[in-house]
Write an enzyme that holds these catalytic residues in place. Structure first.
Site, PDB file in Angstrom:
ATOM      1  N   ASP A 314       6.958  -5.277 -17.062  1.00  0.00           N
ATOM      2  CA  ASP A 314       7.159  -4.200 -16.097  1.00  0.00           C
ATOM      3  C   ASP A 314       6.046  -3.189 -16.264  1.00  0.00           C
ATOM      4  O   ASP A 314       5.714  -2.827 -17.385  1.00  0.00           O
ATOM      5  CB  ASP A 314       8.508  -3.535 -16.356  1.00  0.00           C
ATOM      6  CG  ASP A 314       9.628  -4.312 -15.696  1.00  0.00           C
ATOM      7  OD1 ASP A 314       9.373  -4.907 -14.625  1.00  0.00           O
ATOM      8  OD2 ASP A 314      10.730  -4.345 -16.259  1.00  0.00           O
ATOM      9  N   ASP A 351       9.618  22.098  -9.116  1.00  0.00           N
ATOM     10  CA  ASP A 351       9.694  20.642  -9.014  1.00  0.00           C
ATOM     11  C   ASP A 351       9.871  20.070 -10.417  1.00  0.00           C
ATOM     12  O   ASP A 351       8.942  20.075 -11.219  1.00  0.00           O
ATOM     13  CB  ASP A 351       8.387  20.145  -8.357  1.00  0.00           C
ATOM     14  CG  ASP A 351       8.432  18.660  -8.112  1.00  0.00           C
ATOM     15  OD1 ASP A 351       9.342  17.990  -8.643  1.00  0.00           O
ATOM     16  OD2 ASP A 351       7.540  18.170  -7.392  1.00  0.00           O
ATOM     17  N   GLU A 355       6.056  14.330 -12.093  1.00  0.00           N
ATOM     18  CA  GLU A 355       4.836  14.555 -11.315  1.00  0.00           C
ATOM     19  C   GLU A 355       4.627  16.057 -11.106  1.00  0.00           C
ATOM     20  O   GLU A 355       3.538  16.582 -11.300  1.00  0.00           O
ATOM     21  CB  GLU A 355       4.921  13.863  -9.944  1.00  0.00           C
ATOM     22  CG  GLU A 355       4.842  12.345  -9.997  1.00  0.00           C
ATOM     23  CD  GLU A 355       6.183  11.700 -10.249  1.00  0.00           C
ATOM     24  OE1 GLU A 355       7.182  12.417 -10.515  1.00  0.00           O
ATOM     25  OE2 GLU A 355       6.255  10.447 -10.207  1.00  0.00           O
ATOM     26  N   PHE A 384      12.033  18.035  -2.226  1.00  0.00           N
ATOM     27  CA  PHE A 384      11.505  16.826  -1.588  1.00  0.00           C
ATOM     28  C   PHE A 384      12.652  16.081  -0.913  1.00  0.00           C
ATOM     29  O   PHE A 384      13.762  16.003  -1.420  1.00  0.00           O
ATOM     30  CB  PHE A 384      10.874  15.934  -2.656  1.00  0.00           C
ATOM     31  CG  PHE A 384      10.350  14.645  -2.115  1.00  0.00           C
ATOM     32  CD1 PHE A 384       9.067  14.581  -1.580  1.00  0.00           C
ATOM     33  CD2 PHE A 384      11.136  13.500  -2.128  1.00  0.00           C
ATOM     34  CE1 PHE A 384       8.590  13.383  -1.075  1.00  0.00           C
ATOM     35  CE2 PHE A 384      10.646  12.310  -1.618  1.00  0.00           C
ATOM     36  CZ  PHE A 384       9.371  12.248  -1.093  1.00  0.00           C
ATOM     37  N   ALA A 386      13.417  12.390   1.571  1.00  0.00           N
ATOM     38  CA  ALA A 386      12.795  11.161   2.060  1.00  0.00           C
ATOM     39  C   ALA A 386      12.356  11.300   3.510  1.00  0.00           C
ATOM     40  O   ALA A 386      11.436  10.616   3.953  1.00  0.00           O
ATOM     41  CB  ALA A 386      13.760   9.995   1.904  1.00  0.00           C
ATOM     42  N   THR A 388      11.361  14.328   5.092  1.00  0.00           N
ATOM     43  CA  THR A 388      10.189  15.208   5.257  1.00  0.00           C
ATOM     44  C   THR A 388       9.002  14.689   4.439  1.00  0.00           C
ATOM     45  O   THR A 388       7.857  14.936   4.777  1.00  0.00           O
ATOM     46  CB  THR A 388      10.491  16.632   4.777  1.00  0.00           C
ATOM     47  OG1 THR A 388      10.865  16.575   3.405  1.00  0.00           O
ATOM     48  CG2 THR A 388      11.635  17.231   5.586  1.00  0.00           C
ATOM     49  N   SER A 391       7.509  18.638  -0.412  1.00  0.00           N
ATOM     50  CA  SER A 391       8.290  19.705  -1.031  1.00  0.00           C
ATOM     51  C   SER A 391       7.407  20.941  -1.053  1.00  0.00           C
ATOM     52  O   SER A 391       6.216  20.856  -0.734  1.00  0.00           O
ATOM     53  CB  SER A 391       8.703  19.301  -2.451  1.00  0.00           C
ATOM     54  OG  SER A 391       7.547  19.120  -3.253  1.00  0.00           O
ATOM     55  N   LYS A 402       3.440  20.602  -0.308  1.00  0.00           N
ATOM     56  CA  LYS A 402       2.614  19.494  -0.804  1.00  0.00           C
ATOM     57  C   LYS A 402       3.363  18.194  -0.516  1.00  0.00           C
ATOM     58  O   LYS A 402       4.602  18.174  -0.486  1.00  0.00           O
ATOM     59  CB  LYS A 402       2.350  19.634  -2.323  1.00  0.00           C
ATOM     60  CG  LYS A 402       3.597  19.430  -3.203  1.00  0.00           C
ATOM     61  CD  LYS A 402       3.194  19.348  -4.664  1.00  0.00           C
ATOM     62  CE  LYS A 402       4.245  18.625  -5.498  1.00  0.00           C
ATOM     63  NZ  LYS A 402       5.545  19.296  -5.607  1.00  0.00           N
ATOM     64  N   ASP A 526      18.006  -7.393 -12.536  1.00  0.00           N
ATOM     65  CA  ASP A 526      17.147  -8.259 -13.339  1.00  0.00           C
ATOM     66  C   ASP A 526      17.885  -9.497 -13.833  1.00  0.00           C
ATOM     67  O   ASP A 526      17.267 -10.448 -14.297  1.00  0.00           O
ATOM     68  CB  ASP A 526      16.623  -7.509 -14.567  1.00  0.00           C
ATOM     69  CG  ASP A 526      15.622  -6.432 -14.190  1.00  0.00           C
ATOM     70  OD1 ASP A 526      14.925  -6.627 -13.187  1.00  0.00           O
ATOM     71  OD2 ASP A 526      15.552  -5.423 -14.900  1.00  0.00           O
TER      72      ASP A 526
END
Lengths: 686, 575
Positions: A314, A351, A355, A384, A386, A388, A391, A402, A526
């Protein structure tokens, strides 16, 4: 703190040395118990030795009654003793390996056996000892409680300290539903309350299954072990022909051989060294994995690990750190860097995603506002979503966003400036994620988010390549991003936009090409792929479905462990091959000790074959028998530790091992037998 | 002597060069591809299939292949048995020999069917021309073709064909005869005849010696028989003296040419193996192991024979090679060959399964005589009989790969095919049969009065004679240490059983092994795979062969040739 100390104790115990008293004493007792012929019959080589020992014992006792000469009795007696020792040493090797495995497993299990569980029956809570729990029971655990058994969280969320199992002190989150619902007995709930369903009856947990693998009584031989046993049996039969026909040949030559010497010769020739250590090697392979916190659920899986051709890894967590991080700010033409940095930082203050935090951190390094004191009252954060796909933050009439390039451009109500568009494309092509920052109607620039490849991983992959292993990176990313990470990390191939279905297809495809596949997994998704793979490592943090589909469980839930598992598998196979080669090579010297000894009295010319110049016929036979027995003891540590695996390619590895165990195996007994001969002659034992 | 050694080197070199070119030809023939002989041979081949009802493209699984092979052997064995029994009622019997006794006829029929050609009789005093040409020569072709077919089947199984079948026995055997054995025999026979090997159907001419005695000179249609005797590794010569007889082997050239004929197909099959598995180096590794053992063994035998009898050295006899004497051990050797060429012939005839002789192995020095015995006991795989050598060698390769392959950290594979318990069981079973038969029968013989009556010589040498006989028959070699009186009911039946075990019981596990390997998936090679196309593997293979072979037979050899050697060196003679 107390937990931490305890986990250190376990680790210490798991690495316990050979001379651990708690293992040695029971092992000695066990060595005698294993003399039971029904037990020995499982191992044809050692069974022959035991039968031989019984016969020489009878000869010895008969000699006492018939008044055989003192020197004959001394000789027969000593041969008999050493033959019994040969069997006992073999039993001892197996018992020590078993003892170590059991001790390690017991250390893991100890925590849970004394636990009291809070079982729920029709909503009522009752306290029962953990061993009484059955599959399907519901159990409550709250902050401070130890989890009484393996199970799945069905209600609630909690942070759990799993250090008793993994040695890792950072707590982990366990919650109902999803891929993080599994809890393990013996771990401690640190906060909140969960209701869990017990998933294994006592005696059926994966630890119990592993203990079954190291306990020889229930241990099943692995395929390669079976094949090796057949070869050893065949060699035993060949040498029986050689020894049994020797008596008629000797009679024809006008002499005869005593039954004691014939048995001594036979025992020296049949591959007792590997015969004695074979099962210890297999058990030790499982032990060694446990030392690395990997629980094997089948011996076959450990063996298969050595054969793996393709590793499915992975991306997240194995190859990269698992989250993308901001690495640079690229302001649009005419925008000052300061303005860009500060806007990016402000938009990310609230946020909490990795990230977002990495943007604030990078901004801090470049002199922007940091997370602690940058946040002010009156700020309205826009999370944030999905739809738009961005955020941001609104305060003091300012509005910063951004997000994905197109979304931000739409929000700003203007097309992306050419230079921003160019940098967005460059970043995307390089496998990174571009985030565009805008304030009001001005596009300020681009943030470069990047997957960080773990240091040293490229080197690791080239090492794997030298071992002949192909690595395939599995990722949900698009092919562009995946390709870039693949190039950077040096992985051989990748599967982008992976789904459970195409993962399964990839495994089948590899297997159809004759390759063996290893993978790690934790999610219920999995499970089919894990079941299909030849070596399937389930993370202990994973779901019950994943754990049931896997044949190895990694208590540390560390996907990079796969590499160590492959090495452990190879190490076990190498140890088997090395000791087999050594065992067969040893025979040359033994012939040169025993054949002249047998015949030198009747046919003095054959004394020319006594190249070791052994003192007399009795000392020669005895030295060979003693060497044969002692070499088992000398090699027990090697069998348990395993021959070191070096990633130097098969050709170099073979050359090295052939030199050490093949050529060395021919030479060593010449020296060993000579030394023993000198010693027993010096103390007048022969 | 130096010239002799150069001659030996040239012969071996010629073998290796020709095998290198013959190998690809064999690969094409058994792959069903067109070769330069196809325009002539193909129509014959097709009409043969049409006449006999063989379906050329119907492949067999291992069991079908085995049954087809065994049926052919049994039928042809009975055919020969009947011919020998009733030869006095059949034509082409100018000397009027009577029918052969039942036990000898059976022993001989088994002997020729199994490619052994052990001869418990004197050819020129027992066999009519028809018995020689039909009863025996037919097996020289059939048994050689059978060996080649079996090897080809095993090679197919190992190669990556993705089929669980291993070919069609009848087709393989037919092709071996039509494309390989017959054409080579025609050319080789003409060459031998041109050198003076006899070829006539006339009755024995009578010579009047200077002493006034009449002597019948045995002759016959033998150049044609001689060539297939060597080429097919049969070894049964029409004359009792075999290739020591001037009508079979008139001069130095024919001697070296016969050695060449014995060796060329076995080595070419190794090259063919490399071709058929798609990697020439694999064939070289196997062929290299064969060559290494053969050349070393030849060297040892040459040195032992040239240095002469240690007992004679001990009493001061000059056995040096000088301008006036060949030197070395000349007992039982033809002056036209001398110790060096005789030693080379001995090693070649036992390294293969030929068993023809140009000198008396019985009269070799103990060490010189041990070389042929050991070469047989190793399983005749260096290079071994036509076909039999290759499948024996590949069986050892499976064992070697299994023992040492683990040391690279993978479960062993040979050419990508995993060697698992079934393969190990079958390969072990095959290599068990040889020592069981050789040592078992030898032990029986030294215990029973009927067995002890056999050897001509007392002591260690007598024991060597018995051991050699069972090694030779089990290994389907057919050469004799002489000295042993073999034409008794006891020896005819035990030696017959040994030949049967060594050939047809041996190939059952081998064909089963082929069947087991045939359907297996092939794991692609990687840097982690144990490479079997390297000199390291060649060395390993030789090591395993020597250690397993030497360890099995060391005690017996110690009481035979080694004891005799040390006794001679010490000046003690057997009594």
């Amino acid at each position: 703190m107390e937990d931490k100390t305890r986990s250190e104790q376990y680790r210490h115990r798991r690495h316990s040395s050979l001379v651990d008293r708690q293992i040695l004493l029971p092992a000695i007792v066990e060595s005698f118990k294993k003399l039971d012929p029904r037990w020995q019959a499982r191992n044809p080589v050692m069974f022959v030795v035991e039968v031989g020992s019984v016969i020489t014992t009878i000869v010895f006792v008969a000699g006492l009654f018939q008044g055989a000469s003192g020197s004959t009795e001394l000789f027969v007696g000593q041969v008999t003793v050493w033959l019994w020792f040969t069997v006992l040493f073999a039993n001892f090797a197996e018992a020590v390996a078993e003892g170590r495995g059991k001790a390690q497993a017991a250390a893991l299990r100890r925590t849970r056996s004394e636990l009291i569980a809070r079982r729920l029956i029709d909503g009522r809570e009752e306290r029962v000892p953990a061993p009484q729990l059955r599959r399907g029971d519901l159990v409550v655990a709250e902050a401070g409680d130890l989890i009484p058994g393996d199970g799945t969280v069905v209600e609630g969320i909690a942070s759990v300290d799993e250090s008793a199992i993994t040695g890792e002190s950072a707590p982990v989150i366990r919650e109902a539903g999803g891929d993080r619902s599994a809890v393990t007995g013996g771990t401690r709930v640190l906060s909140d309350r969960i209701v869990m369903e017990i998933t294994a009856n006592p005696g059926e947990t994966f630890l119990d299954r592993m203990i079954g693998l190291v306990e020889s009584a229930s241990r099943r031989k692995t395929p390669n072990e079976i094949a090796l046993n057949i070869l050893l049996a065949a060699l035993t039969i060949i040498f029986m022909f050689a020894v049994v026909t020797l008596q008629p040949f000797a009679l024809y030559a006008g002499t005869s051989v005593t039954i004691t010497v014939l048995i001594a010769l036979l025992v020296c020739l049949i591959p007792t060294t590997i015969g004695a250590l074979l099962s210890a090697i297999g058990i030790a392979g499982i032990d060694r994995l446990l030392q690395r916190n990997v629980v094997a659920l089948s011996g076959r899986a450990v063996e298969a690990a050595g054969d793996v051709d393709t590793l499915l890894l992975d991306k997240t967590g194995t190859i990269t750190f698992g989250n993308r991080q901001a690495t640079e700010f690229l302001p649009a033409a005419g925008v000052a860097m300061d303005r860009m940095v500060s806007a990016a930082a402000l938009a990310s203050l609230a946020d909490e995603t990795p990230e977002g935090r990495s943007i604030v951190a990078l901004a801090g390094r470049l002199g922007g506002p940091d997370g602690g004191n940058g946040q002010k009252d009156g700020m309205t954060f826009v999370p944030f979503s999905a739809t738009t796909r961005m955020s941001g933050v609104d305060f003091d009439g300012r509005s910063i966003r951004k997000g994905a390039a197109e979304s931000v451009a739409t929000w700003a109500g203007q097309a992306l400036p050419d230079d921003v568009r160019a940098s967005v494309e460059t970043i995307a092509r390089s496998g990174g994620t571009p985030l565009v920052v805008a304030e009001a109607h001005v596009v300020l620039g681009t943030i470069h988010l990047k997957d960080i490849v773990k240091p040293g991983i490229a080197e690791r992959f080239s090492q794997l390549r030298r071992m002949g292993l192909r690595t395939v990176m599995i990722t949900g990313d698009n092919p562009l991003t995946a390709g870039a990470i693949a190039r950077e990390s040096g992985v051989d191939d990748f599967l982008a936009e992976a789904t459970p279905e195409n993962k399964l297809d990839l495994i089948r495809e590899e297997q159809a090409g004759g390759r063996m596949v290893a993978m790690t997994g934790d999610g219920t998704n999995d499970a089919p792929a894990l079941a299909q793979a030849d070596v399937a490592v389930a993370m202990n943090s994973g779901t019950q479905a994943a754990k049931e589909a896997g044949n190895l469980i990694d208590l540390d839930s560390d996907p990079t462990k796969l590499l160590e598992i492959v090495e452990a598998g190879k190490q076990m196979l190498i140890t088997r091959g090395a000791l087999t080669t050594f065992s067969i090579a040893n025979d040359v010297a033994k012939y040169f000790a025993i054949i002249p000894a047998i015949f030198v009295l009747a046919l003095p010319e054959l004394g020319a074959l006594n190249v070791m110049r052994l003192h007399n016929p009795n000392s020669a036979v005895l030295s060979a028998v003693i060497f044969n027995a002692l070499v088992i003891v000398v090699l027990i540590p090697l069998a348990l530790r395993g021959v070191r695996y070096r990633a130097i390619g098969a050709a170099a590895l073979l050359r090295r091992n052939l030199l050490v165990y093949g050529v060395g195996g021919i030479i060593a007994p010449f020296i060993g037998i000579k030394l023993i001969d000198l010693l027993i002659t010096a103390v007048h034992l022969a | 002597m130096v010239l002799d050694i150069i001659g030996v080197a040239i012969t071996f070199l010629a073998v290796f060069v020709c095998a290198w070119f013959l190998g690809p030809y064999l690969a094409k023939v058994f792959g069903g591809e067109r070769v330069f002989l196809s325009p002539v041979v193909r129509p014959v081949e097709r009409s043969f299939y049409w006449l006999s009802g063989i379906k050329e493209d119907r492949e067999q699984n291992w069991f079908g292949y085995l049954v087809a092979m065994l049926v052919l052997q049994l039928v042809s064995l009975l055919f020969t048995y009947v011919i020998l029994r009733v030869q006095d009622h059949l034509p082409l019997n100018p000397m009027g020999f009577s029918g052969v006794a039942p036990d000898l006829a059976m022993n001989t029929a088994i002997s020729f069917t199994t490619n052994t050609n052990w001869q418990n009789y004197t050819g020129e005093q027992t066999m009519s021309y028809l018995s020689q040409m039909l009863g025996l020569v037919i097996h020289n072709f059939l048994s050689a073709a059978t060996g080649i077919a079996l090897a080809v089947a095993l090679v197919r199984a190992i190669s990556n064909r993705k089929l669980s079948t291993i070919g069609n026995f009848y087709v393989d055997a037919t092709r071996a005869i039509l494309y390989v054995l017959l054409p080579m025999s025609i050319v080789g026979g003409l060459i031998l005849a041109s050198q003076g090997v006899i070829q006539t159907l006339g009755s024995y001419p009578v010579a009047h010696t200077v002493e006034g005695v009449q002597q019948a000179i045995a002759v016959g249609p033998f150049a044609s028989q001689e060539v297939i005797k060597d080429l097919g590794n049969n070894g049964g010569g029409p004359f009792n003296a075999n290739s020591a007889h001037p009508f079979e082997n008139p001069n130095g050239f024919t001697n070296q040419f016969e050695i060449f004929l014995e060796l060329v197909i076995p080595f070419a099959l190794a090259v063919m193996f490399g071709r058929m598995v798609g990697n020439v180096k694999q064939g070289l590794a196997i062929g290299g192991a064969m060559a290494l053992v053969l050349v070393s063994a030849t060297g040892i035998a040459m040195a032992a024979e040239q240095s002469g009898n240690p007992a004679l050295t001990g009493v001061g006899v000059n056995q040096a090679n000088t301008a006036t004497q060949a030197g070395g051990n000349m007992e039982g050797k033809s002056v036209r060959f001398g110790p060096i060429y005789s030693a080379e012939f001995a090693a070649s005839t036992t390294g293969t399964s030929t068993g023809s002789v140009d000198s008396a192995h019985d009269s070799f020095t103990p060490i010189g005589g041990m070389v042929p015995m050991v070469l047989i006991q190793l399983g005749e795989i260096t290079p071994g009989g036509v076909g039999a050598g290759l499948y024996g060698m590949l069986t050892f390769a499976v064992i070697a790969v299994f023992i040492a392959g683990l040391m690279v950290g993978r479960t062993p594979e040979y050419l990508g095919k995993k060697i698992e318990s079934r393969e190990v069981r079958l390969a072990s079973l095959a290599i068990l049969i040889l020592p069981a038969s050789i040592l078992g029968f030898a032990a029986l013989s030294v215990l029973l009065p009927a067995g002890k009556a056999g050897p001509l010589n007392p002591g260690a040498h007598g024991f060597s004679e018995i051991l050699y006989a069972f090694s030779s028959t089990t290994g389907n070699n057919g050469s004799a240490f002489a000295g042993l009186t073999g034409n008794t009911i006891y020896y005819n039946s035990t030696l017959g059983a040994a030949m049967w075990l060594g050939r047809f019981i041996f190939v059952i596990p081998i064909l089963a092994l082929a069947g087991s390997l045939a359907g297996k998936k092939v794991a692609p090679a990687s840097a982690g795979t144990f490479a079997t196309d390297t000199t390291l593997f060649t060395g390993l293979l030789v090591g395993v062969i020597i250690i397993v072979g030497a360890l099995t037979f060391f005690p017996a050899l110690a009481l035979g040739p080694l004891l005799e050697h040390f006794q001679l060196a010490a000046g003690h003679l057997a009594h």
